[in-house]
Write a protein that holds these residues in place. Structure first.
Motif, PDB file in Angstrom:
ATOM      1  N   SER A  64       0.638  -1.128  -0.583  1.00 11.38           N
ATOM      2  CA  SER A  64       0.805  -0.108   0.209  1.00 11.38           C
ATOM      3  C   SER A  64       1.092   1.152  -0.137  1.00 11.38           C
ATOM      4  CB  SER A  64      -0.693   0.107   0.551  1.00 11.38           C
ATOM      5  OG  SER A  64      -1.812  -1.270   0.993  1.00 11.38           O
ATOM      6  N   ALA A  65       1.603   1.161   0.503  1.00 12.20           N
ATOM      7  CA  ALA A  65       2.810   2.248   0.810  1.00 12.20           C
ATOM      8  C   ALA A  65       3.867   2.686  -0.211  1.00 12.20           C
ATOM      9  CB  ALA A  65       3.504   2.057   2.086  1.00 12.20           C
ATOM     10  N   ALA A  66       3.733   1.455  -1.248  1.00 17.06           N
ATOM     11  CA  ALA A  66       5.108   1.316  -2.048  1.00 17.06           C
ATOM     12  C   ALA A  66       3.626   2.169  -3.157  1.00 17.06           C
ATOM     13  CB  ALA A  66       5.270   0.343  -2.660  1.00 17.06           C
ATOM     14  N   THR A  67       2.987   1.617  -3.671  1.00 17.79           N
ATOM     15  CA  THR A  67       1.668   2.225  -4.549  1.00 17.79           C
ATOM     16  C   THR A  67       1.142   3.912  -4.489  1.00 17.79           C
ATOM     17  OG1 THR A  67      -0.438   1.837  -2.910  1.00 17.79           O
ATOM     18  CG2 THR A  67       0.278  -0.294  -4.545  1.00 17.79           C
ATOM     19  N   ARG A  68       1.176   4.179  -2.992  1.00 17.70           N
ATOM     20  CA  ARG A  68       0.993   5.508  -2.996  1.00 17.70           C
ATOM     21  C   ARG A  68       2.563   6.322  -3.296  1.00 17.70           C
ATOM     22  NH1 ARG A  68      -1.332   4.073   2.147  1.00 17.70           N
ATOM     23  NH2 ARG A  68       0.337   3.991   3.029  1.00 17.70           N
ATOM     24  N   VAL A  69       3.978   6.014  -3.082  1.00 16.29           N
ATOM     25  CA  VAL A  69       4.858   6.485  -3.727  1.00 16.29           C
ATOM     26  C   VAL A  69       5.355   6.239  -4.888  1.00 16.29           C
ATOM     27  CG1 VAL A  69       7.534   6.099  -3.366  1.00 16.29           C
ATOM     28  CG2 VAL A  69       5.983   5.764  -0.989  1.00 16.29           C
ATOM     29  N   LEU A  70       4.619   5.346  -5.362  1.00 23.13           N
ATOM     30  CA  LEU A  70       5.176   5.008  -7.511  1.00 23.13           C
ATOM     31  C   LEU A  70       3.984   5.527  -8.157  1.00 23.13           C
ATOM     32  CD1 LEU A  70       5.748   1.963  -6.779  1.00 23.13           C
ATOM     33  CD2 LEU A  70       7.705   3.743  -7.966  1.00 23.13           C
ATOM     34  N   GLY A  71       2.583   5.922  -7.072  1.00 24.26           N
ATOM     35  CA  GLY A  71       1.885   6.124  -7.682  1.00 24.26           C
ATOM     36  C   GLY A  71       1.552   5.273  -8.859  1.00 24.26           C
ATOM     37  N   LEU A  72       0.753   4.026  -8.978  1.00 27.91           N
ATOM     38  CA  LEU A  72       1.086   2.826  -9.135  1.00 27.91           C
ATOM     39  C   LEU A  72      -0.824   2.716  -8.523  1.00 27.91           C
ATOM     40  CD1 LEU A  72       4.588   1.339 -10.112  1.00 27.91           C
ATOM     41  CD2 LEU A  72       2.306   2.639 -11.510  1.00 27.91           C
ATOM     42  N   ASN A  73      -1.180   1.636  -9.311  1.00 27.28           N
ATOM     43  CA  ASN A  73      -2.316   0.954  -8.578  1.00 27.28           C
ATOM     44  C   ASN A  73      -1.977  -0.404  -7.784  1.00 27.28           C
ATOM     45  OD1 ASN A  73      -2.817  -0.864 -10.239  1.00 27.28           O
ATOM     46  ND2 ASN A  73      -3.933  -0.136 -11.383  1.00 27.28           N
ATOM     47  N   ARG A  74      -2.433  -1.089  -7.154  1.00 23.63           N
ATOM     48  CA  ARG A  74      -2.248  -2.679  -6.903  1.00 23.63           C
ATOM     49  C   ARG A  74      -1.701  -3.570  -7.684  1.00 23.63           C
ATOM     50  NH1 ARG A  74      -1.890  -3.311  -0.708  1.00 23.63           N
ATOM     51  NH2 ARG A  74      -1.971  -4.761  -1.153  1.00 23.63           N
ATOM     52  N   SER A  75      -2.843  -4.191  -8.315  1.00 23.97           N
ATOM     53  CA  SER A  75      -2.249  -4.755  -9.265  1.00 23.97           C
ATOM     54  C   SER A  75      -1.274  -4.354 -10.111  1.00 23.97           C
ATOM     55  CB  SER A  75      -3.999  -4.920 -10.119  1.00 23.97           C
ATOM     56  OG  SER A  75      -4.134  -4.880 -11.090  1.00 23.97           O
ATOM     57  N   THR A  76      -1.223  -3.891 -10.527  1.00 25.54           N
ATOM     58  CA  THR A  76      -0.142  -3.209 -11.282  1.00 25.54           C
ATOM     59  C   THR A  76       1.393  -3.781 -11.043  1.00 25.54           C
ATOM     60  OG1 THR A  76      -0.483  -1.140 -12.858  1.00 25.54           O
ATOM     61  CG2 THR A  76       1.956  -1.164 -12.819  1.00 25.54           C
ATOM     62  N   ILE A  77       1.619  -3.113  -9.146  1.00 23.73           N
ATOM     63  CA  ILE A  77       2.340  -3.498  -8.585  1.00 23.73           C
ATOM     64  C   ILE A  77       2.812  -4.536  -8.338  1.00 23.73           C
ATOM     65  CG2 ILE A  77       3.356  -3.766  -5.897  1.00 23.73           C
ATOM     66  CD1 ILE A  77       3.973  -0.633  -7.172  1.00 23.73           C
ATOM     67  N   TYR A  78       1.770  -5.524  -8.153  1.00 27.76           N
ATOM     68  CA  TYR A  78       2.001  -7.024  -7.843  1.00 27.76           C
ATOM     69  C   TYR A  78       2.792  -7.964  -9.396  1.00 27.76           C
ATOM     70  CZ  TYR A  78      -0.110  -7.796  -3.772  1.00 27.76           C
ATOM     71  OH  TYR A  78       0.657  -6.912  -2.573  1.00 27.76           O
ATOM     72  N   ASN A  79       2.225  -7.445 -10.623  1.00 24.16           N
ATOM     73  CA  ASN A  79       2.372  -7.592 -11.630  1.00 24.16           C
ATOM     74  C   ASN A  79       3.937  -7.288 -12.795  1.00 24.16           C
ATOM     75  OD1 ASN A  79      -0.318  -8.551 -12.641  1.00 24.16           O
ATOM     76  ND2 ASN A  79      -0.586  -6.985 -13.791  1.00 24.16           N
ATOM     77  N   LYS A  80       4.730  -6.155 -11.234  1.00 23.33           N
ATOM     78  CA  LYS A  80       5.248  -5.631 -11.914  1.00 23.33           C
ATOM     79  C   LYS A  80       6.742  -6.619 -10.704  1.00 23.33           C
ATOM     80  CE  LYS A  80       5.452  -1.930 -14.601  1.00 23.33           C
ATOM     81  NZ  LYS A  80       5.697  -2.631 -15.830  1.00 23.33           N
ATOM     82  N   ILE A  81       6.332  -7.102  -9.674  1.00 23.74           N
ATOM     83  CA  ILE A  81       6.594  -7.314  -8.721  1.00 23.74           C
ATOM     84  C   ILE A  81       7.365  -9.088  -9.447  1.00 23.74           C
ATOM     85  CG2 ILE A  81       6.956  -8.603  -6.380  1.00 23.74           C
ATOM     86  CD1 ILE A  81       5.419  -6.633  -5.486  1.00 23.74           C
ATOM     87  N   GLU A  82       5.855  -9.839 -10.066  1.00 21.88           N
ATOM     88  CA  GLU A  82       6.455 -10.828 -10.994  1.00 21.88           C
ATOM     89  C   GLU A  82       7.003 -11.199 -12.535  1.00 21.88           C
ATOM     90  OE1 GLU A  82       3.414 -14.289 -13.688  1.00 21.88           O
ATOM     91  OE2 GLU A  82       2.613 -12.880 -11.475  1.00 21.88           O
TER      92      GLU A  82
END
Length: 70
Positions: free
Chosen positions: A42-60
């Motif tokens: 949640s904190a990373a999404t705020r810093v990056l300005g991305l939504n959760r699904s995008t963060i999870y996709n990038k992690i993968e």
């Protein structure tokens, strides 16, 4: 600009090359933010300005889970 930076400016017409791809820069940036936020998505999404699904996709995509502690 400071003299140290001004002296390193490319001359007009010079080709600027980068050893890192845009994907590598993105991977490193996302990893750094995740580490800075103690892997709090949640904190990373705020810093990056991305939504959760995008963060999870990038992690993968970048196999970032291997860098996650514990």
């Amino acid at each position: 600009l400071p003299a140290t930076l001004a002296d390193k400016s490319p001359a007009p017409g010079d080709v600027i090359s980068s050893k890192k791809s845009l994907e590598e820069i993105e991977k490193e940036h996302i990893l750094r933010v995740l580490q800075d936020q103690d892997w709090n998505i949640s904190a990373a999404t705020r810093v990056l300005g991305l939504n959760r699904s995008t963060i999870y996709n990038k992690i993968e995509k970048y196999n970032l889970e291997e860098y996650r502690p514990g």
